[in-house]
Structure formats: C-alpha cells, structure tokens
Design a protein around this motif. Structure first.
Motif, PDB file in Angstrom:
ATOM      1  N   ASP A  31       0.859  -1.191   0.000  1.00 47.50           N
ATOM      2  CA  ASP A  31       0.000   0.000   0.000  1.00 47.50           C
ATOM      3  C   ASP A  31       0.890   1.234   0.000  1.00 47.50           C
ATOM      4  O   ASP A  31       1.964   1.228   0.613  1.00 47.50           O
ATOM      5  CB  ASP A  31      -0.936   0.025   1.216  1.00 47.50           C
ATOM      6  CG  ASP A  31      -2.130   0.935   0.986  1.00 47.50           C
ATOM      7  OD1 ASP A  31      -3.259   0.410   0.804  1.00 47.50           O
ATOM      8  OD2 ASP A  31      -1.941   2.174   0.953  1.00 47.50           O
ATOM      9  N   GLU A 367     -13.789  -1.391  -5.010  1.00 48.98           N
ATOM     10  CA  GLU A 367     -14.421  -0.202  -5.582  1.00 48.98           C
ATOM     11  C   GLU A 367     -13.804   0.214  -6.909  1.00 48.98           C
ATOM     12  O   GLU A 367     -14.390   1.003  -7.644  1.00 48.98           O
ATOM     13  CB  GLU A 367     -14.315   0.939  -4.553  1.00 48.98           C
ATOM     14  CG  GLU A 367     -15.343   2.011  -4.774  1.00 48.98           C
ATOM     15  CD  GLU A 367     -15.220   3.144  -3.759  1.00 48.98           C
ATOM     16  OE1 GLU A 367     -15.184   2.875  -2.546  1.00 48.98           O
ATOM     17  OE2 GLU A 367     -15.158   4.303  -4.195  1.00 48.98           O
ATOM     18  N   LEU A 380     -19.309  -1.745   1.231  1.00 50.35           N
ATOM     19  CA  LEU A 380     -18.361  -2.686   1.835  1.00 50.35           C
ATOM     20  C   LEU A 380     -18.701  -4.122   1.447  1.00 50.35           C
ATOM     21  O   LEU A 380     -17.818  -4.911   1.132  1.00 50.35           O
ATOM     22  CB  LEU A 380     -18.341  -2.525   3.359  1.00 50.35           C
ATOM     23  CG  LEU A 380     -17.579  -1.287   3.852  1.00 50.35           C
ATOM     24  CD1 LEU A 380     -17.758  -1.098   5.355  1.00 50.35           C
ATOM     25  CD2 LEU A 380     -16.092  -1.376   3.513  1.00 50.35           C
TER      26      LEU A 380
HETATM   27  C1  LIG Z   1     -16.637   9.031   4.678  1.00 50.71           C
HETATM   28  C2  LIG Z   1     -16.898   7.640   4.163  1.00 50.71           C
HETATM   29  C3  LIG Z   1     -17.783   6.811   4.833  1.00 50.71           C
HETATM   30  C4  LIG Z   1     -18.065   5.538   4.355  1.00 50.71           C
HETATM   31  N1  LIG Z   1     -18.919   4.753   5.053  1.00 50.71           N
HETATM   32  C5  LIG Z   1     -19.221   3.533   4.579  1.00 50.71           C
HETATM   33  C6  LIG Z   1     -20.095   2.664   5.300  1.00 50.71           C
HETATM   34  O1  LIG Z   1     -20.514   2.954   6.443  1.00 50.71           O
HETATM   35  N2  LIG Z   1     -20.442   1.470   4.725  1.00 50.71           N
HETATM   36  C7  LIG Z   1     -19.950   1.090   3.499  1.00 50.71           C
HETATM   37  O2  LIG Z   1     -20.345   0.022   3.015  1.00 50.71           O
HETATM   38  N3  LIG Z   1     -19.064   1.845   2.849  1.00 50.71           N
HETATM   39  C8  LIG Z   1     -18.682   3.052   3.344  1.00 50.71           C
HETATM   40  N4  LIG Z   1     -17.780   3.816   2.686  1.00 50.71           N
HETATM   41  C9  LIG Z   1     -17.170   3.292   1.430  1.00 50.71           C
HETATM   42  C10 LIG Z   1     -16.064   2.253   1.707  1.00 50.71           C
HETATM   43  O3  LIG Z   1     -15.186   2.745   2.693  1.00 50.71           O
HETATM   44  C11 LIG Z   1     -15.306   1.967   0.416  1.00 50.71           C
HETATM   45  O4  LIG Z   1     -16.219   1.552  -0.573  1.00 50.71           O
HETATM   46  C12 LIG Z   1     -14.231   0.896   0.625  1.00 50.71           C
HETATM   47  O5  LIG Z   1     -13.261   1.328   1.539  1.00 50.71           O
HETATM   48  C13 LIG Z   1     -13.557   0.548  -0.685  1.00 50.71           C
HETATM   49  O6  LIG Z   1     -12.677  -0.514  -0.419  1.00 50.71           O
HETATM   50  P1  LIG Z   1     -11.501  -0.907  -1.431  1.00 50.71           P
HETATM   51  O7  LIG Z   1     -10.692  -1.925  -0.712  1.00 50.71           O
HETATM   52  O8  LIG Z   1     -12.056  -1.206  -2.752  1.00 50.71           O
HETATM   53  O9  LIG Z   1     -10.644   0.450  -1.601  1.00 50.71           O
HETATM   54  P2  LIG Z   1     -10.003   1.417  -0.513  1.00 50.71           P
HETATM   55  O10 LIG Z   1     -10.566   1.202   0.832  1.00 50.71           O
HETATM   56  O11 LIG Z   1     -10.132   2.762  -1.113  1.00 50.71           O
HETATM   57  O12 LIG Z   1      -8.481   0.967  -0.472  1.00 50.71           O
HETATM   58  C14 LIG Z   1      -7.624   1.151  -1.584  1.00 50.71           C
HETATM   59  C15 LIG Z   1      -6.177   1.132  -1.078  1.00 50.71           C
HETATM   60  O13 LIG Z   1      -5.304   1.212  -2.213  1.00 50.71           O
HETATM   61  C16 LIG Z   1      -4.207   2.040  -1.883  1.00 50.71           C
HETATM   62  N5  LIG Z   1      -3.642   2.585  -3.116  1.00 50.71           N
HETATM   63  C17 LIG Z   1      -4.237   3.360  -4.055  1.00 50.71           C
HETATM   64  N6  LIG Z   1      -3.388   3.613  -5.068  1.00 50.71           N
HETATM   65  C18 LIG Z   1      -2.217   2.960  -4.775  1.00 50.71           C
HETATM   66  C19 LIG Z   1      -0.975   2.788  -5.457  1.00 50.71           C
HETATM   67  N7  LIG Z   1      -0.755   3.355  -6.658  1.00 50.71           N
HETATM   68  N8  LIG Z   1      -0.023   2.033  -4.888  1.00 50.71           N
HETATM   69  C20 LIG Z   1      -0.235   1.438  -3.675  1.00 50.71           C
HETATM   70  N9  LIG Z   1      -1.379   1.565  -2.985  1.00 50.71           N
HETATM   71  C21 LIG Z   1      -2.383   2.313  -3.524  1.00 50.71           C
HETATM   72  C22 LIG Z   1      -4.793   3.094  -0.980  1.00 50.71           C
HETATM   73  O14 LIG Z   1      -3.811   3.702  -0.178  1.00 50.71           O
HETATM   74  C23 LIG Z   1      -5.836   2.319  -0.198  1.00 50.71           C
HETATM   75  O15 LIG Z   1      -5.337   1.848   1.044  1.00 50.71           O
HETATM   76  C24 LIG Z   1     -17.444   5.081   3.157  1.00 50.71           C
HETATM   77  C25 LIG Z   1     -16.539   5.906   2.497  1.00 50.71           C
HETATM   78  C26 LIG Z   1     -16.252   7.171   2.984  1.00 50.71           C
HETATM   79  C27 LIG Z   1     -15.266   8.042   2.253  1.00 50.71           C
END
Ligand SMILES: Cc1cc2nc3c(=O)[nH]c(=O)nc-3n(C[C@H](O)[C@H](O)[C@H](O)COP(=O)(O)OP(=O)(O)OC[C@H]3O[C@@H](n4cnc5c(N)ncnc54)[C@H](O)[C@@H]3O)c2cc1C
Length: 401
Positions: A31, A367, A380
């Motif tokens: 990450d 996402e 989530l």
């Molecule tokens: C304020 C807020 C409240 C929310 N509340 C809810 C909720 O209550 N319930 C719900 O279902 N969803 C909620 N969500 C949405 C949920 O958090 C996201 O949909 C979820 O975190 C997406 O998960 P992911 O693993 O796909 O990506 P992310 O959680 O975005 O993780 C992606 C990771 O990739 C890393 N990354 C990106 N680019 C690079 C790169 N080039 N090299 C290395 N690392 C990189 C980032 O640092 C990050 O750690 C909320 C979002 C926000 C902003």
C-alpha cells in the motif's frame, strides 16, 4: 507455494489476502500509505455500516447494472458470511431500525486491529509506503517513500486500489493512468453517494447549513422514498439523496439539472393539511398561523420561503406546495468529497473470476471495478464479495492443471 502480490490494503485487498493466506499461499500486501485500511477507518467514523439485512433480491437490485456480478459474488461471500466473519473477529453486530448492519462498537478500528492481527498470524507480509507505478514486463514496480524502486514478480496479482474519492486516504485513482497505458478498458470516474448543488440564498445558507430536514419524502423520476436530507453550504446530501444519487447525477449530466420534489409533511395528507390551513387565522400573524397549522419545522418553513418573495396565502396553493416543494439540483459536489466512485475497470475487461482479460494472472476487486450502489452497507459488502470472487479465481489460476 506460489506467491501472490495484493496491491491496495483496503477492505477488498485485505479480504482477498486473508482468503489466499488461509489457502496456504504466500501473500504480500502493498500500500502506498504508511498504514492500511484508512478509508475503512473513515467509514467507521459514521458508524461502520458493514452490510444490510434485507433479502438478497432487494439487496442485489441496489447494484443496478452490476446486479449479475454481485449475485455471483454473493455466492462466494454473502451478507450473512460478512456478519459471521465479523463475529469470528470477536465483534458482535446488530441490525439497526433501517435494516443496516453495524458492529456493536460502531467503529472500524477494533475490527481492523483484529483483522491485521489475524493476517499477521496467517503469515501475510505487509509492505506499507510502497506506491505501485505499473509493470515492467511481468514485474510489478513500486516506489518506496524514500524514492527507492522495488521490483516484485509474483505468481499472481490481486489489485484493489479503490476509487478516486477522499484521495488523501490513499485511493487517489491514479492507477487509471497505468491501466489506460496497458489498454485496459475503463469507464470514467464519477462521484457516487455525493452531495448535490442548490443555489441557496445567503440567508438560508447561513442559517441552515448543517441542519437535517426530516422527515421528508423525496420524489424523482416516478420514484419516491422517505428519509432525511442534510442541508449543506452548497446544497444537499445524506442517505436519502444518495438513494437517488445515480439517477440525479445522470439527469444533471444529460440536462444540466435535476428537479426533485419534497413532501415536507409526509405524515399528513394534502386534504388534512388543507383543512388545517383553511381554519380561521384570528389575530395571529400569517407566519405564526402557518407554523402552528402546518406543524413544519423552522428549517422546512425557511425552505418553503426559499426562492419565493411571498408565500401564497391561498390554503390550497400552500398545501400543494408543502406536499410537493420543488427543488432544482444544479450540479454534483466534487468527486474528492464523494463517499464512493462510479466508473473504473469495465466489467467487460475482466472474466468471470475478475481476471483482467488483457493481463492473465492479474485480478481486480473492490471499488475500482465499475459498479456503484447507495450507502447502506452495500459498498463494503460489494468490496468483500468481489474480493472473494477474485481470490477464488487466483486459487483456481494457480492450482496445478
Ligand atoms: C466518509 C466515508 C464513509 C463511508 N462509510 C461507509 C459505510 O458505512 N459502509 C460502506 O459500506 N461503505 C462506506 N464507505 C465506502 C467504503 O469505505 C469503500 O467503498 C471501501 O473502503 C472501498 O474498499 P476498497 O478496498 O475497494 O478500496 P479502498 O478502501 O479505497 O483501499 C484502496 C487502497 O489502495 C491504496 N492505493 C491506491 N493507489 C495505490 C498505489 N498506486 N499504490 C499502492 N497503494 C495504492 C490506498 O492507499 C488504499 O489503502 C465510506 C466511504 C467514505 C469516504
């Protein structure tokens, strides 16, 4: 055993890492941030709505065009599985009155701590401060925070880099440049679960920004739903708005605005309201009479006056306006402040196991895939479930023929 690189330490990447490590594979999670799950922690600030308790057919409809993908994903990891997984982390859950499911702690930090500990116990290696920069042949290239270039050639890769909202938490959407160069088909990023712009008057904005308007029934394009609308400096946001979010955003993109109507008194029929408003006013001022007869909150009364020099005195016109108050949404709030991102890796760029057709052995989840859903735990759940498809896909890809 084969070694797998997981790029992105959000919920999708961590869940995939867990499934793969449980299967005995070597897993390294990279990450770019100094710690993992930053957006997950942010989600916990609002109560960490993990999933929803509604029946699968209703649940799956929330994913719109991605319903079929999610139906397959739920076969791998259903909402019930997610709840049991949370219990397995030692955290109890509860179902709120809206059917949304939360951990009893309402926070993400205890869950994330337990999760990282479990992954550590499974032998998962963590490489924070490693920003993925693309491929050099089969090698993944990372840049560390000290500027050093690190190359890693895994047997399979799971990419879960999230969308492009709240970029300071890590998901900055820059991966789209890498994917674009590799000819992987993408849909443009668009804000989802975002606020919308309204041209509030200065007086209204100053007095009411930050206040919830409730209960109201919102109607748009033949659909209606009851809930709460949050007034912001620049417009409106909140779960009721998000429930209509995709349709509102599409209407604004097509026509420059979206005209919604709000029933400011959803518990009272128009006839009953008319009867109250037709009663003799006596010596009361019009404002006092309207407040008492309508039962509207100060915010709803201000909204009724917004954009109107004088309120209609005719009870029939007034009752009709209270029951169907028009409001024009003129734009979407910026993607950087949206709760989630629509767009990303097109679903026709991946196979049934979420492997990139253009890069065998590279899978995507979470996402960053082109699906969207309203708030309510659907986001989530979608991340966990797509991670399960991709992880199972990697297991099958690496299995001896
Ligand atoms: C304020 C807020 C409240 C929310 N509340 C809810 C909720 O209550 N319930 C719900 O279902 N969803 C909620 N969500 C949405 C949920 O958090 C996201 O949909 C979820 O975190 C997406 O998960 P992911 O693993 O796909 O990506 P992310 O959680 O975005 O993780 C992606 C990771 O990739 C890393 N990354 C990106 N680019 C690079 C790169 N080039 N090299 C290395 N690392 C990189 C980032 O640092 C990050 O750690 C909320 C979002 C926000 C902003």
């Amino acid at each position: 055993m084969p070694h797998i690189a997981v790029i992105g330490g959000g919920p999708a990447g961590l869940r995939a890492a867990e499934i793969l490590a449980e299967a005995g594979h070597g897993v390294t999670v990279f990450d770019q941030k100094p710690s993992f799950g930053r957006k997950f922690l942010m989600a916990g600030r609002g109560g960490l709505n993990l999933t929803h308790s509604e029946p699968a057919p209703d649940f799956l409809k929330k994913y719109g065009a991605a319903e079929t993908l999610m139906a397959r994903a739920f076969e791998r990891f259903s909402p019930k599985d997610l709840v049991e997984w949370c219990h397995g982390m030692g955290l109890k859950t509860f179902v709120g009155t809206s059917g949304r499911v939360y951990p009893e702690t309402m926070k993400a930090s205890p869950l994330l701590r337990a999760w990282l500990k479990r992954l550590d116990g499974l032998g998962v290696r963590f490489c924070p401060r490693h920003r993925w920069q693309g491929w050099e042949g089969d090698a993944l290239v990372f840049q560390t925070s000290t500027g050093e270039a690190v190359r890693f050639t895994p047997d399979a890769t799971l990419i879960a880099l999230g969308g492009a909202s709240w970029p300071h938490l890590g998901s900055d959407g820059q991966w789209a440049n890498i994917f674009g160069k590799a000819d992987i088909a993408l849909s443009p990023f668009r804000p989802a679960n975002c606020g919308f712009l309204v041209s509030w008057s200065e007086i209204f904005r100053t007095k009411h920004a930050g206040e919830p308007l409730k209960p109201v029934t919102l109607s748009f394009a033949g659909n209606e739903k009851r809930g709460e609308v949050m007034i912001t400096e620049k417009g409106v946001e909140g779960s009721l708005i998000y429930a209509f979010g995709a349709a509102l955003r599409d209407a604004i993109e097509a026509k420059g605005k979206a005209d919604i109507t709000l029933d400011l008194r959803p518990d009272l029929s128009q006839e009953a309201l008319l009867k109250r408003l037709s009663a003799p006013r006596g010596s009361q001022s019009f404002s006092n009479f309207l407040r008492k007869a309508s039962g509207l909150s100060p915010l709803a009364l201000s909204l009724l006056r917004e954009g109107q020099k004088d309120l209609p005195l005719d009870p029939e016109v007034l009752a009709a306006r209270i029951k169907a108050m028009p409001l024009a949404l003129t734009g979407t709030a910026p993607l950087a402040r949206a709760i989630s991102t629509a767009g990303g890796v097109r679903l026709d760029a991946v196979d049934d196991h979420l492997m990139l057709k253009a890069r065998p052995g590279v899978f995507v989840a979470g996402e960053m895939l082109d699906w969207e859903a309203p708030t309510g735990g659907y986001l989530l759940q979608g991340c966990f479930s797509t991670a399960a498809i991709a992880a199972e896909g990697i297991k099958a890809f690496l299995a001896p023929a």
